[in-house]
Design a protein around this motif. Structure first.
Motif: not given
Length: 328
Positions: A242-246, A232-237, A110-116
């Motif tokens: 990745q910044l959340d995981l950092i 992969y890193m250039a995909r939307p969102g 799921p998209a960020r915000g709908a999935f931690p």
């Protein structure tokens, strides 16, 4: 006196040629089947998907279904394609399974915000994936982000882990280089400015030149791996995930004492095959495993962070020898 050659009647010669022995001795170019290619000694890699709750996990699998299982866990910013050269070298003897973690590669989450997007969540999804596949015993290959994810799994089910291979998979503070300043500042003060400072870690030149290129033999470094990671890193969102995981990486450091307690109590056989020129995780991180696992086998390679890109054959040989002695 000259001997004249023996002459046979034409009918007699043709009759002999038609007999079984004669036919067996003369290859028939007209009727012989074309040579069939020999099947390679390892099974082909299969590309599969498995629904795990709200996550559609993509994974690579090869090897006999009844063979000992080796679970390969990739790191940042990559996916299971980092094992593309290693899997064929192990699949004759092991059932090799390499999933893309949630938020990476071809796995659909799921998209960020709908999935931690946290390491606890990545480990939860991986644990459910392992359960869905019915894996009750496996060796773990842990690399980069795959280390804290895999070690969470190991702590939850120590009885399932037959061995651990750590390839630049850090579990000790001694393993950090001096290149973590921006991330550590973000951990201490998670504000917008520090978040933006970490965005440089996701840039194409950082992935290509720093993560892949540092300490690697560039003549042996294929662009396939880093170009796919960059895409992969250039995909939307993708960047914000990745910044959340950092930011959440600090939770891994907080768990280091628990990882060490797991090592001391359960003493899993451990092989560390470490690229000594890794700009993020230095060789001290490999040596530190012996603090809690005195029998750990440690090999430092003349390679960088993504050691498989240039040393997959060497690493495969270490793994085959190690697992051959420790896993049945």
């Amino acid at each position: 006196m000259r001997h004249r050659p023996t002459l046979y009647p034409r009918r007699t010669l043709l009759s002999w040629l038609a007999t079984g022995p004669a036919l067996a001795s003369i290859p028939s170019l007209l009727t012989a089947a074309p040579p069939q290619p020999k099947e390679p000694p390892v099974s082909k890699i299969h590309y599969r998907r498995k629904q795990v709750g709200e996550v559609d996990v993509f994974y690579r699998e090869a090897g006999p279904a009844d063979a000992p299982v080796l679970l390969l866990l990739h790191g940042f910013p990559s996916a299971s394609h980092m094992f593309r050269d290693l899997i064929p070298l192990l699949a004759d003897r092991y059932r090799v399974i390499a999933p893309d973690l949630a938020g990476f590669g071809q796995t659909r989450a799921p998209a960020r915000g709908a999935f931690p997007y946290t390491f606890d969540t990545l480990a939860r999804v991986l644990g459910e994936f392992v359960d869905v596949l019915g894996l009750d015993r496996y060796a773990l290959y842990i690399f980069d982000y795959g280390a804290p994810v895999g070690l969470r799994l190991a702590m939850r089910h120590p009885e399932r882990v037959t061995a651990i291979i750590s390839q630049n998979g850090n579990a000790y503070e001694e393993g950090f280089s001096d290149q973590w300043g921006a991330w550590q500042a973000y951990w201490r003060e998670p504000n917008d400015a520090h978040r933006e400072a970490c965005r440089a870690s996701l840039a194409p030149d950082t992935i290509r030149d720093w993560q892949y290129g540092t300490g690697s033999d560039l003549a042996l470094l294929s662009p396939d791996g880093y170009e796919l990671d960059i895409a992969y890193m250039a995909r939307p969102g993708a960047a914000d995930i990745q910044l959340d995981l950092i930011l959440d990486y600090r939770s891994n450091v907080a768990l280091y004492p628990a990882f060490h307690a797991y090592f001391r109590k359960h003493q899993p056989p451990l092989l560390a095959v470490w690229g000594r020129h890794d700009p993020a995780f230095i060789p001290a991180g490999a040596q530190a495993y012996r603090q809690d696992l005195p029998k750990a086998e440690i090999h430092l390679l003349d390679a960088g962070h993504f050691a498989l890109e240039t040393h997959h054959d060497v690493i495969a040989n270490y793994i085959r020898d190690f697992l051959g002695r420790t896993v049945t």
